[in-house]
Design a protein around this motif. Structure first.
Motif, PDB file in Angstrom:
ATOM      1  N   CYS A 161      50.194  39.442  55.759  1.00  0.00           N
ATOM      2  CA  CYS A 161      50.210  38.102  55.198  1.00  0.00           C
ATOM      3  C   CYS A 161      49.033  37.975  54.120  1.00  0.00           C
ATOM      4  CB  CYS A 161      50.094  37.177  56.292  1.00  0.00           C
ATOM      5  SG  CYS A 161      50.982  35.638  56.537  1.00  0.00           S
ATOM      6  N   TRP A 185      54.817  40.546  55.905  1.00  0.00           N
ATOM      7  CA  TRP A 185      54.970  39.036  56.140  1.00  0.00           C
ATOM      8  C   TRP A 185      55.875  38.522  57.253  1.00  0.00           C
ATOM      9  CZ3 TRP A 185      51.874  36.225  52.861  1.00  0.00           C
ATOM     10  CH2 TRP A 185      51.523  36.983  51.768  1.00  0.00           C
ATOM     11  N   ILE A 202      54.041  33.001  48.112  1.00  0.00           N
ATOM     12  CA  ILE A 202      53.868  34.284  48.629  1.00  0.00           C
ATOM     13  C   ILE A 202      54.001  35.540  47.948  1.00  0.00           C
ATOM     14  CG2 ILE A 202      54.669  35.525  50.611  1.00  0.00           C
ATOM     15  CD1 ILE A 202      54.313  32.953  52.078  1.00  0.00           C
ATOM     16  N   THR A 206      51.966  38.671  46.459  1.00  0.00           N
ATOM     17  CA  THR A 206      52.332  40.177  46.589  1.00  0.00           C
ATOM     18  C   THR A 206      52.372  41.067  45.040  1.00  0.00           C
ATOM     19  OG1 THR A 206      53.614  39.521  48.471  1.00  0.00           O
ATOM     20  CG2 THR A 206      53.927  41.389  47.869  1.00  0.00           C
ATOM     21  N   THR A 221      59.754  41.637  55.281  1.00  0.00           N
ATOM     22  CA  THR A 221      59.686  40.211  55.797  1.00  0.00           C
ATOM     23  C   THR A 221      60.954  40.021  56.953  1.00  0.00           C
ATOM     24  OG1 THR A 221      61.330  39.062  54.554  1.00  0.00           O
ATOM     25  CG2 THR A 221      59.130  39.254  53.673  1.00  0.00           C
TER      26      THR A 221
END
Length: 339
Positions: A161, A185, A202, A206, A221
């Protein structure tokens, strides 16, 4: 002929607050990835027993029921759930990188484990600093978890995360010549009103990791369905207050930061696959290698303490733990002014 490595990223919903159900689903996904030719499968952050969305949904005094269930369904490193996952890795000859809530005595940690194709645990780490509300449930780790390991697939590392927005944490990983990185995540978008926690931000973090580290990044995810959101019901019995639906953004980036997979719908469960050619890393690092030829060690350097820390020391450990100095950075003497 260049060898390629086939990898898979998970985009799926856990069986919320259910260690047995999520473990069974984990094994099914491992088998599916192996059948698809993958040599490595990456799971999301706290995949077992699911990301604790209740932390962001209710005041602390209303979380007691969820906290108790979360503890009861968290994984111990030497427990039956981890044993079954290790057996599945061995039976399918696949490397597994899995995120889970780890129970250690009375404490929980946001952990990741790298399990080799013979079922051995190659690395066990914990999230260095849980983010914001996560700190009410999970403990912190130390620098020993910031480690890139040698595997037959290449040099492999993992973070959870928002460790991907900690510049010094990332730099510690880059400095170890990481080639394949797993980014775990939760379901994204549950706090979509906060721009820093949006799926777009996010995924940008990444992708930046791939660019800065010149490494392949496998982003895994969770997703959350309407049914899953009702495991954490609101006052009217509806879905938990932060639920927005979906949240899946599994994808894989190349070492030049380009995306090399087709995106699935955020509500869809499944695996995304990519074939990695590690020779492309040399081309990317020829342009940009912040921990190598592009560093300026005369200006800035990272002090990285990767020694494991313990809350209790036995007498024979005291000198080594407390009095062993870190390597000193070279400091130039300041000029002395004459009078």
């Amino acid at each position: 002929m260049t060898k390629t490595i086939r990898v898979a990223a998970v985009q799926a919903e856990p069986v919320w607050l259910d260690i047995e159900g999520t473990t069974a689903k984990t094994i099914n996904l491992i088998e599916e990835a192996a059948a698809g030719g993958a040599e490595l499968i990456a799971f999301p952050e706290t995949w077992i027993p699911g990301y604790p969305v209740f932390l962001w949904s209710y005041p602390v005094y209303q979380q007691a029921e969820f906290v108790a269930r979360y503890h009861a369904n968290s994984v111990t490193l030497d427990g039956a759930s981890m044993d079954r996952i290790r057996e599945a890795a061995r039976d399918n000859a696949i490397t597994v990188v899995i995120g889970f809530s780890e129970k250690d005595a009375g404490s929980l940690y946001m952990a990741q484990a790298v399990i080799g194709p013979e079922g051995q645990i190659l690395q066990h780490r914990r999230k260095l600093k849980p983010t914001h509300a996560e700190r009410t449930l999970f403990g912190e780790s130390d620098g020993s978890g910031l480690k890139v390991i040698d595997t037959p697939l290449g040099r492999l590392g993992a973070l959870n995360c928002f460790e991907h927005v900690q510049p010094l944490t990332k730099y510690a990983m880059y400095s170890q010549n990481e080639q394949i990185h797993v980014a775990g995540w939760p379901c994204l978008g549950i706090l979509g009103k906060l721009p820093a926690l949006s799926p777009e931000s996010i995924m940008a973090a990444t992708q930046t990791y791939a660019l800065e580290g010149s490494t392949f990044v496998i982003a895994a995810t969770q997703i959350m369905s309407d049914e899953g959101a009702r495991v954490f019901p609101g006052p009217d019995g509806g879905p938990c207050p932060v639920y927005t639906g979906g949240g899946g953004f599994a994808r894989i980036y190349g070492p030049d930061s380009g995306i090399i997979t087709e995106a699935m719908d955020p509500t869809q469960e499944g695996l995304v696959y990519a074939d990695l050619d590690l020779s492309l890393i040399d081309l990317a690092k020829n342009v940009l290698d912040p921990a190598g030829h592009y560093a300026r060690t005369d200006v800035t350097r990272l002090v990285f303490d990767d020694r494991p820390k313990q809350a209790v020391l036995r007498p024979h450990q005291v000198n080594e733990e407390i009095f062993s100095p870190l390597p000193e950075a070279q400091v130039e003497d300041e000029p002395v002014s004459s009078v």
